[in-house]
Design a protein around this motif. Sequence first.
Motif, mmCIF file in Angstrom:
data_model
loop_
_atom_site.group_PDB
_atom_site.id
_atom_site.type_symbol
_atom_site.label_atom_id
_atom_site.label_comp_id
_atom_site.label_asym_id
_atom_site.label_seq_id
_atom_site.Cartn_x
_atom_site.Cartn_y
_atom_site.Cartn_z
ATOM 1 N N ARG A 50 0.855 -1.185 0.000
ATOM 2 C CA ARG A 50 0.000 0.000 0.000
ATOM 3 C C ARG A 50 0.897 1.243 0.000
ATOM 4 N NH1 ARG A 50 -2.552 -3.537 -1.437
ATOM 5 N NH2 ARG A 50 -4.212 -4.620 -0.324
ATOM 6 N N PRO A 51 1.483 1.541 -1.152
ATOM 7 C CA PRO A 51 2.408 2.674 -1.218
ATOM 8 C C PRO A 51 1.679 4.017 -1.135
ATOM 9 C CG PRO A 51 2.075 1.725 -3.393
ATOM 10 C CD PRO A 51 1.319 0.858 -2.430
ATOM 11 N N ASN A 52 2.390 5.010 -0.680
ATOM 12 C CA ASN A 52 1.844 6.368 -0.636
ATOM 13 C C ASN A 52 2.730 7.275 -1.470
ATOM 14 O OD1 ASN A 52 -0.128 5.588 1.262
ATOM 15 N ND2 ASN A 52 1.336 5.855 2.933
ATOM 16 N N GLN A 162 -4.621 2.798 7.846
ATOM 17 C CA GLN A 162 -3.898 2.183 6.733
ATOM 18 C C GLN A 162 -3.101 0.971 7.216
ATOM 19 O OE1 GLN A 162 -0.547 4.241 4.792
ATOM 20 N NE2 GLN A 162 -1.404 3.589 2.818
ATOM 21 N N TYR A 184 9.409 14.328 12.165
ATOM 22 C CA TYR A 184 9.671 13.061 12.844
ATOM 23 C C TYR A 184 8.557 12.660 13.803
ATOM 24 C CZ TYR A 184 12.296 9.514 15.396
ATOM 25 O OH TYR A 184 12.699 8.343 15.955
ATOM 26 N N TYR A 189 5.348 10.784 9.007
ATOM 27 C CA TYR A 189 6.792 10.922 8.859
ATOM 28 C C TYR A 189 7.333 9.795 7.965
ATOM 29 C CZ TYR A 189 11.641 9.995 10.049
ATOM 30 O OH TYR A 189 12.970 9.718 9.973
ATOM 31 N N GLY A 190 7.964 10.173 6.881
ATOM 32 C CA GLY A 190 8.618 9.190 6.015
ATOM 33 C C GLY A 190 7.686 8.215 5.333
ATOM 34 N N ALA A 191 6.400 8.494 5.320
ATOM 35 C CA ALA A 191 5.456 7.504 4.796
ATOM 36 C C ALA A 191 5.146 7.716 3.319
ATOM 37 C CB ALA A 191 4.162 7.549 5.606
ATOM 38 N N PHE A 192 5.756 8.729 2.704
ATOM 39 C CA PHE A 192 5.445 9.019 1.312
ATOM 40 C C PHE A 192 6.682 8.950 0.429
ATOM 41 C CE2 PHE A 192 1.795 10.949 3.324
ATOM 42 C CZ PHE A 192 0.781 10.705 2.419
ATOM 43 N N GLN A 193 6.461 8.443 -0.768
ATOM 44 C CA GLN A 193 7.473 8.612 -1.801
ATOM 45 C C GLN A 193 7.209 9.967 -2.433
ATOM 46 O OE1 GLN A 193 7.541 5.608 -4.872
ATOM 47 N NE2 GLN A 193 8.754 6.895 -6.237
ATOM 48 N N LEU B 10 6.830 3.232 0.332
ATOM 49 C CA LEU B 10 7.109 3.839 1.634
ATOM 50 C C LEU B 10 5.850 3.859 2.489
ATOM 51 C CD1 LEU B 10 9.357 6.585 0.151
ATOM 52 C CD2 LEU B 10 10.113 4.768 1.660
ATOM 53 N N GLY B 11 4.843 3.163 2.038
ATOM 54 C CA GLY B 11 3.619 3.028 2.833
ATOM 55 C C GLY B 11 3.613 1.695 3.552
ATOM 56 N N GLU B 43 15.101 2.683 15.503
ATOM 57 C CA GLU B 43 14.680 3.964 14.948
ATOM 58 C C GLU B 43 13.389 3.814 14.163
ATOM 59 O OE1 GLU B 43 15.526 6.985 14.995
ATOM 60 O OE2 GLU B 43 17.439 6.981 16.027
ATOM 61 N N ARG B 44 12.660 4.909 14.035
ATOM 62 C CA ARG B 44 11.502 4.884 13.139
ATOM 63 C C ARG B 44 11.998 4.539 11.753
ATOM 64 N NH1 ARG B 44 6.676 9.188 13.866
ATOM 65 N NH2 ARG B 44 5.507 7.355 13.313
ATOM 66 N N ARG B 45 11.227 3.775 11.041
ATOM 67 C CA ARG B 45 11.508 3.410 9.661
ATOM 68 C C ARG B 45 12.686 2.451 9.509
ATOM 69 N NH1 ARG B 45 7.367 3.898 6.480
ATOM 70 N NH2 ARG B 45 5.984 5.225 7.657
ATOM 71 N N SER B 49 7.923 -2.320 12.102
ATOM 72 C CA SER B 49 6.544 -2.643 11.732
ATOM 73 C C SER B 49 6.509 -3.744 10.688
ATOM 74 C CB SER B 49 5.837 -1.398 11.188
ATOM 75 O OG SER B 49 5.726 -0.432 12.202
ATOM 76 N N SER B 191 9.821 2.969 18.972
ATOM 77 C CA SER B 191 11.008 3.609 18.413
ATOM 78 C C SER B 191 11.781 4.226 19.556
ATOM 79 C CB SER B 191 10.601 4.665 17.389
ATOM 80 O OG SER B 191 9.790 5.610 18.012
ATOM 81 N N PHE B 258 14.472 1.585 4.296
ATOM 82 C CA PHE B 258 13.760 2.841 4.075
ATOM 83 C C PHE B 258 14.565 3.758 3.139
ATOM 84 C CE2 PHE B 258 13.208 7.262 5.772
ATOM 85 C CZ PHE B 258 11.919 7.466 5.328
ATOM 86 N N TRP B 293 15.166 12.256 2.846
ATOM 87 C CA TRP B 293 15.421 11.031 3.607
ATOM 88 C C TRP B 293 15.058 11.192 5.082
ATOM 89 C CZ3 TRP B 293 20.512 8.214 1.810
ATOM 90 C CH2 TRP B 293 20.388 7.911 0.444
ATOM 91 N N LYS B 294 14.493 12.309 5.412
ATOM 92 C CA LYS B 294 14.037 12.525 6.783
ATOM 93 C C LYS B 294 15.175 12.385 7.794
ATOM 94 C CE LYS B 294 10.112 13.003 5.035
ATOM 95 N NZ LYS B 294 9.722 14.373 4.773
#
Lengths: 585, 391
Positions: A50-52, A162, A184, A189-193, B10-11, B43-45, B49, B191, B258, B293-294
């Motif tokens: 499920r990409p965003n 989601q 952050y 956070y970081g969930a989208f391309q 990235l979802g 770390e996050r990402r 998950s 995280s 990520f 890249w956050k």
Amino acid sequence: MSTVVARRVMPVFTPSAVSGEHLESITVGREPELTAIANAFKSASTSLNRPNLLLVGPRGSGKSHLISLTMHRMSLDPQMSSRLAIVWLPEDVYTITTYTDLLRTMIRSLGGVFFPNSTDAGLEDTLRVTAGDRVIVLVSENFDRTLNLIGPAGQRSLRAFQHNSGAFMMLASMPAIDEKLLDYDMPFYGAFQIMHLEDLAVEQGRSLLIKTAQGNDDVELVAFLESPTGLARLRAIEHLSGGSPRLWLIISGLMTVELLDDLVPLFLKMLDELTPYYKARMDELAPAKAKVLAVLCRLGREPDDSRPMSVKDIAAECAMSQQTVSKQLHELENARFVRKVKNDKDKRASYYEPREPLLKHCLELKSNKGEPLSLLVSFLSIWFSISELMDRAIELPDRASGLPTIRVAFTRRIDNLSSAALLSEASGTPNFAALFCLYLARSTATPEAQASELSTGLALDEMSTVWLILFAALDYQPFRQRADQLMKILGSSEERWWIAGSFAHFTYEHLVNGDPTTEHLRPGEVDSKSPILRDYLQPTPSLVAKDFFLSGVPVEAKFKYRKYIEALRVGLSGAMALTFPVDNE
Amino acid sequence: MASTPIAINLGKLDPRDLVGRRSEIELCWTRLTTGSSLLVTGERRIGKSSIAQHLSFGPRPGWIVIYIDVEAIETIDQLIRAIVTAANLQEELPRKVRNGLSALLEKIGKVTILGTGIELRERAAQQAYEVLDQLIARISNSHNLLLILDELPILAKTLAQNSPEDALLLLRTLRSLRANHPNHRQLLCGSIGLHHLLANSSEINAAVNDLYTIPIRPLQHSDAIELAQRLLAGIGRDVALDDPLLEAIVNATDGIAFYEHHLVASLQLSDVVTLDSVENARKVGVGSQDDPWKTVHYVKRIDEYFGPEADLANAILDSVAKAGPAGVSVDGVLNDLQMSLNRAVDRQAVLAIIHRLRLDHYVDFDDSVTPNVLRFCFRVVRDSWIARRGR
């Protein structure tokens, strides 16, 4: 005389109202993004991925266009259509202010029903049931606005929905990345391309206009757009307006050969259309930001001065601290109003310029009744065609007053162009060598870097010409030293010198004498009895120039080195003096 | 042989597309089946998950796995409702059990935290415990139950904003459930925020110290190479496993999935993919204004995490960043600090900060050389630090 053609009206602010076929026909330069979106859709429709995706670009950059086209392409793919359930939120949706509203809108969009008092969890279930086996694609333009409205709690719910359900993917767009929404600590956070939509280059803009003209069966306009003069005009437009796809579309709706050939009315028409839009954008800004932006646009200052400004200069102009100005600029940059640019002469300071040049011109139009703009356009429309610039310089009745202005602008133009761009404009004109000479004389690059740059953009004969003219401007000894150095790099042969000398000399002849009948020298076009050859090039059995000058007939020649160099020096300074009188600096 | 393509994503990731992580997943199941509940940190990402979702996607025979992302949950009754709802969707459970769970849903409305009094909150927690206790008891008759609560620190933080005791009550309730049901395990994902939440309270720490901690690191090198290869295949560029491009991508991203997805996403928009384009994408990723890249938070959060000691933490990281891949000894750091801070620094204070920076995965010691040297754990973080701090 141009023929009158029936024009197709293109609603440039609402691509969703345009047929997919038409969108397809006017799409240029976005295939990588379209492919990425198509891949994501395919992935979601055939797996549990499920990409965003997030499209980021200023207003007018083509986000809605891409989304509309994606929807069109998807509708043509029966397999994908059957697996995806599209929820396409309106661009400016006013009915969604909470996560609950969002869920209800999504259910309604898919034809589902819900109980008025349903909880969010209940609505999520209903949405899933309504979509059935299909993967929901939430398409949201101005997604930043939606996220702001549903707030952090709503964002957490959306993200958790989601992850917990795997029921949907997202295709969203926003004009700029909002740090507050995607940092952050935030759920997305970081969930989208993220895909930034860059402006269209001139060639892409030209393709767009040609496609539109072809769609209107405007043969004459197509021919003009494909001509060097047409390209020169479009460069002027791009320089003044930036490369926003929407602006190109606006131009496509306005242009005729006559308008395009005389840029001033075209720009005034365009500015008329855009002024309310830019005014609204300025009105959205806090006063401090608007002030910084206005100063950066140099409102009320000399019209042709579009150089970037340093933070220090802006702060002085605004009567603010540099720290405050930096903060404002940072936020304006994030909102894509301004951009940071490099200044090779001052690498330590940060320089900024307005991201969309038309903003400056729209504001200027309002404050200065359009006069400076007309002047600017008038000049630029000439400058962008090098031949015309030179001709205009020669023909000006009052050189003393006109030339300095042209000279300043011309110099700036050269400063802003890469050698490749310059070549593309100047190649084939009698004055290109002189132009390059100027460019190189200004360049701070090392000889090796210059040689490398030129060898990628210039044919052998052109390359030699450029070097020779450059050297001719130097004193003899420095010239020899540098020539030896460069010729090693270029793999020198005497043929090259010979060719280059001829080129340069004819350029000089043309510039000094202003003789329009003098042809620019090209391989295979030289009269072997030319006095130039007689005076400066001496036939000798030691060298063979093969086919360069006399078609198919080898010529043995050698130029008289010292005399030739002297001629170049005289010629070049003559040309420079004519076009750019030093005493009017 | 062409690799199986993976789409950039990235979802939410398809668990079948998870590359690597076999050892982590195996370790999770080993610990779970031998009686431990787990705390998965990183770390996050970093991929927590994805691992957790993989556990729920392919549970071992005899196990029911309930996965819930609790980030959006704000109250304990919402949490219970989510757990019961998720359990109710488990088709492996006998119909009779599922019918019984439906009845539990009716009780949830009564489980709310009212007012601010501690007694009321404890009573609500007690009611929550009872509902979950019954739920677990019913499922445990036929199955082992693994409850995965993803982003638990965010829920704890949300509850703590109402009252610090609420977070504690939640964690204690979860612990009681673990203690009282031999067929029940929990996997709590958190995280770096969880580490900071716990460090501030010994009581909270006591509520989770029965958990076996599994830190999640970047992908193993061979897995990272495979991921890069399959991502490139996903954008239509098939390359061999020994293609230098793959090594360059892994090197640029530290083997963190990520970042690999991000890097290949930017390559997708290029006409050609070369080593130079990988390097350019890396530079943009770690240094550009848009923070694709956050990584900005690595710099920004120091102030929040270290408060009055942020200057010292920043200076230590500047020193380690400046040393580059070679690293720097503690003495070297102390020398740098005296110059950069222009004052004497206490060695113990510096060591204490270094300890915390290690817990936050900024730096670590390399004891393969003498003396031990400090290095950034990840090149991405170091490069970003240098780009953002101008050091």
